[in-house]
Structures are given as C-alpha cells and as structure tokens.
Design a protein around this motif. Structure first.
Motif, PDB file in Angstrom:
ATOM      1  N   GLY A 482      42.276  39.601  24.065  1.00  0.00           N
ATOM      2  CA  GLY A 482      41.828  38.432  23.312  1.00  0.00           C
ATOM      3  C   GLY A 482      41.198  38.808  21.990  1.00  0.00           C
ATOM      4  N   ARG A 483      40.403  39.870  21.986  1.00  0.00           N
ATOM      5  CA  ARG A 483      39.779  40.324  20.732  1.00  0.00           C
ATOM      6  C   ARG A 483      40.859  40.731  19.720  1.00  0.00           C
ATOM      7  N   PHE A 484      41.881  41.434  20.193  1.00  0.00           N
ATOM      8  CA  PHE A 484      42.920  41.905  19.273  1.00  0.00           C
ATOM      9  C   PHE A 484      43.694  40.739  18.673  1.00  0.00           C
ATOM     10  N   LYS A 485      43.950  39.726  19.477  1.00  0.00           N
ATOM     11  CA  LYS A 485      44.674  38.563  18.958  1.00  0.00           C
ATOM     12  C   LYS A 485      43.869  37.845  17.880  1.00  0.00           C
ATOM     13  N   GLY A 486      42.557  37.889  17.991  1.00  0.00           N
ATOM     14  CA  GLY A 486      41.732  37.285  16.958  1.00  0.00           C
ATOM     15  C   GLY A 486      41.674  38.107  15.685  1.00  0.00           C
ATOM     16  N   LEU A 487      41.899  39.428  15.809  1.00  0.00           N
ATOM     17  CA  LEU A 487      41.860  40.314  14.651  1.00  0.00           C
ATOM     18  C   LEU A 487      43.174  40.396  13.904  1.00  0.00           C
ATOM     19  N   CYS A 488      44.260  40.515  14.649  1.00  0.00           N
ATOM     20  CA  CYS A 488      45.566  40.823  14.055  1.00  0.00           C
ATOM     21  C   CYS A 488      46.437  39.578  13.956  1.00  0.00           C
ATOM     22  N   PRO A 489      46.727  39.095  12.763  1.00  0.00           N
ATOM     23  CA  PRO A 489      47.541  37.880  12.613  1.00  0.00           C
ATOM     24  C   PRO A 489      49.027  38.117  12.853  1.00  0.00           C
ATOM     25  N   PHE A 490      49.421  39.350  13.134  1.00  0.00           N
ATOM     26  CA  PHE A 490      50.838  39.659  13.341  1.00  0.00           C
ATOM     27  C   PHE A 490      51.209  39.749  14.818  1.00  0.00           C
ATOM     28  N   VAL A 491      50.222  39.830  15.699  1.00  0.00           N
ATOM     29  CA  VAL A 491      50.506  40.062  17.107  1.00  0.00           C
ATOM     30  C   VAL A 491      51.043  38.804  17.773  1.00  0.00           C
ATOM     31  N   SER A 492      51.992  38.977  18.677  1.00  0.00           N
ATOM     32  CA  SER A 492      52.473  37.888  19.515  1.00  0.00           C
ATOM     33  C   SER A 492      51.911  38.050  20.918  1.00  0.00           C
ATOM     34  N   ASN A 493      52.157  39.224  21.512  1.00  0.00           N
ATOM     35  CA  ASN A 493      51.600  39.517  22.828  1.00  0.00           C
ATOM     36  C   ASN A 493      51.110  40.960  22.872  1.00  0.00           C
ATOM     37  N   ILE A 494      50.083  41.197  23.673  1.00  0.00           N
ATOM     38  CA  ILE A 494      49.563  42.550  23.872  1.00  0.00           C
ATOM     39  C   ILE A 494      49.198  42.714  25.341  1.00  0.00           C
ATOM     40  N   LEU A 495      49.535  43.846  25.898  1.00  0.00           N
ATOM     41  CA  LEU A 495      49.181  44.170  27.270  1.00  0.00           C
ATOM     42  C   LEU A 495      48.466  45.515  27.270  1.00  0.00           C
ATOM     43  N   VAL A 496      47.202  45.509  27.665  1.00  0.00           N
ATOM     44  CA  VAL A 496      46.420  46.747  27.751  1.00  0.00           C
ATOM     45  C   VAL A 496      46.624  47.348  29.139  1.00  0.00           C
ATOM     46  N   HIS A 497      46.928  48.648  29.181  1.00  0.00           N
ATOM     47  CA  HIS A 497      47.270  49.348  30.413  1.00  0.00           C
ATOM     48  C   HIS A 497      46.347  50.551  30.577  1.00  0.00           C
ATOM     49  N   GLY A 498      46.096  50.972  31.827  1.00  0.00           N
ATOM     50  CA  GLY A 498      45.257  52.146  32.013  1.00  0.00           C
ATOM     51  C   GLY A 498      44.834  52.393  33.437  1.00  0.00           C
ATOM     52  N   GLU A 499      45.349  51.620  34.395  1.00  0.00           N
ATOM     53  CA  GLU A 499      44.966  51.806  35.791  1.00  0.00           C
ATOM     54  C   GLU A 499      45.313  53.226  36.254  1.00  0.00           C
ATOM     55  N   GLY A 500      44.276  53.961  36.686  1.00  0.00           N
ATOM     56  CA  GLY A 500      44.477  55.314  37.173  1.00  0.00           C
ATOM     57  C   GLY A 500      44.797  56.332  36.093  1.00  0.00           C
ATOM     58  N   ARG A 501      44.765  55.903  34.860  1.00  0.00           N
ATOM     59  CA  ARG A 501      45.057  56.811  33.739  1.00  0.00           C
ATOM     60  C   ARG A 501      43.739  57.325  33.150  1.00  0.00           C
ATOM     61  N   ASN A 502      43.860  58.327  32.265  1.00  0.00           N
ATOM     62  CA  ASN A 502      42.638  58.878  31.686  1.00  0.00           C
ATOM     63  C   ASN A 502      42.257  58.227  30.361  1.00  0.00           C
ATOM     64  N   PHE A 503      43.020  57.216  29.919  1.00  0.00           N
ATOM     65  CA  PHE A 503      42.639  56.407  28.764  1.00  0.00           C
ATOM     66  C   PHE A 503      43.472  55.138  28.770  1.00  0.00           C
ATOM     67  N   CYS A 504      43.118  54.195  27.916  1.00  0.00           N
ATOM     68  CA  CYS A 504      43.851  52.930  27.819  1.00  0.00           C
ATOM     69  C   CYS A 504      44.920  53.012  26.732  1.00  0.00           C
ATOM     70  N   SER A 505      46.043  52.397  27.017  1.00  0.00           N
ATOM     71  CA  SER A 505      47.128  52.276  26.041  1.00  0.00           C
ATOM     72  C   SER A 505      47.498  50.795  25.933  1.00  0.00           C
ATOM     73  N   ALA A 506      48.439  50.473  25.054  1.00  0.00           N
ATOM     74  CA  ALA A 506      48.825  49.068  24.887  1.00  0.00           C
ATOM     75  C   ALA A 506      50.300  48.940  24.550  1.00  0.00           C
ATOM     76  N   LEU A 507      50.916  47.914  25.113  1.00  0.00           N
ATOM     77  CA  LEU A 507      52.246  47.473  24.718  1.00  0.00           C
ATOM     78  C   LEU A 507      52.059  46.243  23.843  1.00  0.00           C
ATOM     79  N   ILE A 508      52.671  46.243  22.667  1.00  0.00           N
ATOM     80  CA  ILE A 508      52.436  45.187  21.682  1.00  0.00           C
ATOM     81  C   ILE A 508      53.761  44.607  21.217  1.00  0.00           C
ATOM     82  N   THR A 509      53.822  43.292  21.123  1.00  0.00           N
ATOM     83  CA  THR A 509      54.956  42.633  20.459  1.00  0.00           C
ATOM     84  C   THR A 509      54.409  41.867  19.259  1.00  0.00           C
TER      85      THR A 509
END
Length: 606
Positions: A482-509
């Motif tokens: 939600g924060r990213f959608k408020g910052l970036c006027p180009f984003v359509s969808n974003i999915l933050v991922h990181g379950e069991g991982r050592n850092f968070c990543s994101a898939l962005i459209t």
C-alpha cells in the motif's frame, strides 16, 4: 423494507439506469426504469420460474456480468421463494460446473452465448440443471448451437410468467410471505486460491441487516444516484443493492470496467463503491497527465495538492483550518479541484472502498480534492460489511467503526473476530470448514490481523499472508504494498514476497498508460511497446528510485532488496486477480516461482 414494499411505496420513482446500444456503431444511450416497472419484470421472472417448477429454497444460478438483467433475475429468484447461486462470468467451465453441482442449482441464468457455451460444454455434469435462461438471445449464424428445449430466453421466461400470473395473480405475494428470516437467500462461492471454492450461505436476515445498518449510518438518502459497476456475483456488489432497496435511491448500473471513466461524467452519480485499484488508476492517470503538461500547470497542480493535503490532515486531526489555509484552499479548489471533480461528473460527494487495502496517500489525495473515500471492511462470510468510515467520522488509514449492531474484538494472536447478524450460516456442504471459522458462541474468525484504536478498526494484514523471514522477523506485505502504491504513480500491482527467505523481494507490474506517458518524454524510449519498456534499464532505474524512497521509511527487515518487473499486468481472466481486483497472492507466487527463486540464488543479502 423488502423489494415488494419498495415497489408499493415509490412505484413511479426511478430505480435503475442502464446503457443501451443505439444504431450499428458504438453509440450508446442511458435509459431508465421505475421501481414499478422493475417490479413487474421481477414478478414475471418469479412466476416464470414457478411455472418451470422452481420451488421454495431451490437454488437458481446467475452466470453474468453486472447489468440490469442480473438484478432483475436476482429479484425474480427471491420473489419465487428460491435462493440465488452467484457465478462470476470469468469463472472457467470446470469451476462453474462444480459450483452449479455443489450448490444443487436447478436452473441457471446466463448472460450470452459465451456463458451458455460453458454450460453446454459441461452439460454431462449438470444433470440437475433443468433449464438455462439466456439474457441476450443467441446470435444466428453457422456457428450457432441448434435450438433445444434446455435453453430459453429471458423474454420467453417473462412471457411464461405473465401467463402464469393471469391464472394465479397472488403467486408472488404468497411465496414472498412464506419467506422466513433464516431462509437461504444467496449462495456465494469464495474465489479460493487453492482447491475448490467454498459456498457461503447468506440468509435473508443478513441482507436485511446490511440494509438496516446503511439506514442507521445515514450517509445516503432517497435523492442519491449510485453508480454500480462492482461484480454482483461478489457480496460487495450485492450489499450495495440492499441499501438501495431500503433507502430508495436510483442506481446507474454497468459492469464494464473499461467504460467506468467514460460513464461517470455522463451519469453524474452522487456516490460510488469501488475497489482500491480503480482509485489507484485514477490517481496515477491524473498525476501522469498533469506531469506531461509540465510548466506552470504542473507547478499549480503540485501547489494545490499540497494545500489540499494540508487541509485534509487538519480535518483528520480535528483542527479548524486557519483563515490563511482556508483561503488558499478556496483558490486551489477553483483552479484545480473543481476540474478534477468534473471527471467524476461533478456531483460525487464521496466513494466507498473495500475488498483490499487502500493506500493512505491515495485516500488523502482524493480527500484533498473534495471526494472523500470511506474505506470499509468485510468478508463474504459476513455479507460484505462489518465496519466502514462515515462522512462525519472519517479517519484515513482505518476501515472505520463497526456497523451498528456488529461486535468486533481482537484475539490473543491479533486475529480480528466479528459477531453480527451479517455473519453467514456456514459453508454449504462443508461442516468442517464451518467449524474452523465459526465459534460456538457466534464469533467469526476473519483470518485478518487487526487493531482497534478509539473504536476505529485498522487491518494490518491477512493472518495467512504474514511473512516470516528466515531470520524470524514478521513482515506485513499488504502494508508495504500500500505504501508503494501511494509513492509510485506508475505501479499497477505489487506483491511483496519473503516467506522463509532471508530478505524481502517484490514482483511489480506497471500501468501501461502511465508508463507510455512517461516514455513519450524519453527520446530513447518513444514508440516502444509495453513489453519492450518493462525490460528497459531506464524503466528499471525509475522503479528502483521509488523503491529506494519506500525502503527509507521501513525497518531493515521490511525493506525490498530485489525486484522483478513482470512482462504484463495481472488479470482476472488469467486467475491472478479476484473479480474485485484483489491479487491472488498464492497463484501469482506459484506462477512466477522461477522468477522469485532466481532473485534468491547465490545471495546472502540480509
């Protein structure tokens, strides 16, 4: 007040507006029907169903997009004493067959040839479906299916019903009088991300409660005009019809999302309910268009939005704006905000947002321009509404106080529990799943993590969506998204991922229109296709800059260390979004598992 009471109370008042194609081109005009006319058609449909053998508590399915005929068919089913099974038009043939079979539906309304073909293809598995009623008459031609007695048109059903009413004039009133509060009214199948969907059993009492709650809130009156595009197969759309019946205002109805922006200045509604993606798209579009104009216009726009946000923040804090701020706001309103409101028809007093979290930045922007967005919360299992902000009690970043008559509390593990007349009877044919979410004393386990502050509910994430990194840190992905959608006027969808991982990543459209507008200003990128643009280093750098801004305000373990821009946007048709435009997290993660895994290969990022 039920549907028949509304008809008797205001038969000459406008009930619905709907678009009709005119001529051979793309031209359309809006027409309307009164409550009396809607009642006559609904009664004919009810009597037609009765003539075909539909009995009390039988299920009748509707497989169609949001349109006038959907509402009339639903009223007809209810007036026949039966219950409606809702099926999204985007549901594939296999899942549609499962829903019709599991629900025990005996008949089905379908929109057109496309939906009819789904049922024909699965006919061997639909032995209980005695008749299919099609809204749009099948198109003639060499590809047309041969006529058979399994299919009739809506017009033919209404003719059959009118003939039955001549023989039995009180048929509808008799059947409606026999309906009890605890009788099944609607069976809505949740759009599950894994396995088969579950059928949520909603009674007449749940919808009557939702209507009564809207009256008690008092935000709308009989002079309103609602714009309704939400899927009526979803509880969010259905609940907006309930309030309309009780209060009596008119509704302009058209479920074609691409037509939304075109229709608003034509229809000129006074309020509208929508999913966050609609508001995000408008937010992005406005910013990109003004930015492209540049110069003085862009500077004035940025000044005005700054003033508007300052005014919004003062209202949120309960402060009376200073005389200087009020004067500046009047200038900003005249120069900028009035023109922006005209995009919505100029009469929109506010909107309701639900089905997913709305970015506080987006909410503040709309509040700044004079179109407050009242965020609300609910589940299909609670017939769509459990809490909502009010025009006179509006706090951005929350989903408002509980509806009158609803109770909310937070369990020890942070899960929100709801007890209300709106809560379902249970899951159809699934007592184990019912027992897992309904306590013996009537509390619904929502699966959402939340806090209640001064009576206002704030959802932090889905319990099952909370990310636990390999370092043991918990991350709420929806808050970051939600924060990213408020910052970036180009984003359509974003999915933050990181379950069991050592850092968070994101898939962005990215939003194709916003991206192409920006690319037109870059000489090296002009004329490139969307697929070419999302692979360009300049676009990656653009997104990375916004992610850097996001990360600056996050805890270290929350920051997005790596990201991938997907080659296309997510869609309902591919099963990546729900019909209410919510991301199906597990589906997307499975689809792009290789992309996600690649971001973690050979890395020790912490």
């Amino acid at each position: 007040m039920d549907f028949l009471e509304r008809i008797r109370a205001t038969p000459e008042n406008e009930a619905y507006r709907y678009p009709v194609a005119v001529g051979d081109g793309d031209r359309e005009e809006w027409r309307s029907i009164t409550w009396g006319q809607a009642g006559e058609r609904a009664k004919a449909i009810a009597a037609g169903l009765a003539a075909l053998g539909v009995e009390a508590e039988d299920r009748v399915a509707i497989v169609a997009e949001t349109r006038l005929e959907w509402v009339l068919a639903d009223f007809g089913v209810i007036c026949a004493g039966a219950a409606t099974t809702t099926v999204y038009p985007t549901t594939n043939a296999d899942e549609a067959a499962f829903i019709l079979t599991d629900s025990g539906s005996v008949m089905a309304f379908v929109a057109d040839d496309t939906q009819l073909a789904k049922l024909r293809g699965a006919r061997a598995d639909l032995a209980a479906i005695r008749k299919v009623i099609v809204f749009d008459p099948p198109k003639p031609g060499p590809e047309a299916e041969p006529a058979d007695d399994w299919v009739i048109t809506l017009a033919e059903l209404e003719d059959l019903g009118r003939a039955r009413l001549v023989e039995e004039p009180d048929l509808v009133e008799t059947r409606v009088a026999a309906i009890t509060r605890d009788r099944l009214a609607t069976l809505i199948y949740t759009s599950g991300t894994t396995g088969r969907p579950k059928g949520v059993r909603l009674t007449h009492d749940t919808w009557a409660y939702q209507a009564a709650a809207q009256v008690a809130i008092g935000d709308n009156d009989a002079d309103e005009l609602q714009y309704l595009w939400l899927p009526l197969a979803h509880c969010y759309g259905k609940v907006m019809v309930c309030g309309q019946i009780r209060i009596g205002y008119a509704t302009a109805i058209d479920g074609r999302i691409p037509k939304l922006i075109t229709n608003l200045p034509i229809v000129r509604p006074t309020f509208m309910a929508a999913a966050p993606r609609v508001f995000e798209k408008v937010y992005n579009s406005v910013h990109m268009r003004v930015r492209a104009e540049g110069g003085l216009k862009y500077r004035i726009f940025r000044w005005a939005i700054g003033v508007g946000r300052e005014m919004s923040q003062a209202r949120q804090a309960g402060r009376t704006p200073s005389a200087v701020l009020a004067a500046k706001y009047r200038v900003a309103d005249r120069l900028v905000f009035d023109k922006l409101r005209a995009l919505f028809g100029g009469r929109l007093k506010g909107c309701i947002s639900g089905s997913a979290a709305l970015s506080p930045d987006v909410a503040e922007f709309f509040d700044a321009i004079g179109i407050p967005i009242l965020e609300g919360y609910g589940l299909t299992e609670a017939s769509a509404g459990s809490s909502v902000n009010r025009f006179d009690r509006h706090r951005i970043g929350t989903v408002g106080p509980a509806l009158p008559g609803s109770e909310m509390r937070i369990a020890e593990d942070g899960e929100l529990l709801v007890r209300s007349p709106a809560v379902m009877q249970g899951y159809h044919n699934n007592p184990e799943a019912t027992a897992a979410v309904l306590t013996e004393d009537g509390w619904l386990r929502t699966g959402d993590i939340a806090v209640i502050e001064d009576g206002y509910l704030r959802i932090t994430d889905r319990k099952k969506d909370l990310i636990k990194t390999s370092g043991g840190k918990y991350v709420a992905p929806s808050e970051i998204e939600g924060r990213f959608k408020g910052l970036c006027p180009f984003v359509s969808n974003i999915l933050v991922h990181g379950e069991g991982r050592n850092f968070c990543s994101a898939l962005i459209t990215l939003d194709p229109d916003a991206l192409r507008g920006w690319a037109a200003e870059q000489p090296a990128l002009r004329g490139r296709s969307y697929e070419e643009l999302v692979g360009a280093e300049e676009v990656r750098a653009l997104v990375a800059d916004y992610l850097d801004r996001l990360n600056a305000d996050l805890q270290r373990w929350q920051t997005v260390k790596k990201f991938a821009i997907l080659p296309r946007d997510l869609s309902v048709e591919r099963g990546e979004l729900t019909p209410s435009l919510k991301v199906k997290r597990r589906v997307v993660e499975q689809e792009y598992a290789a992309v996600l895994d690649d971001m973690y290969k050979g890395t020790l990022v912490t």
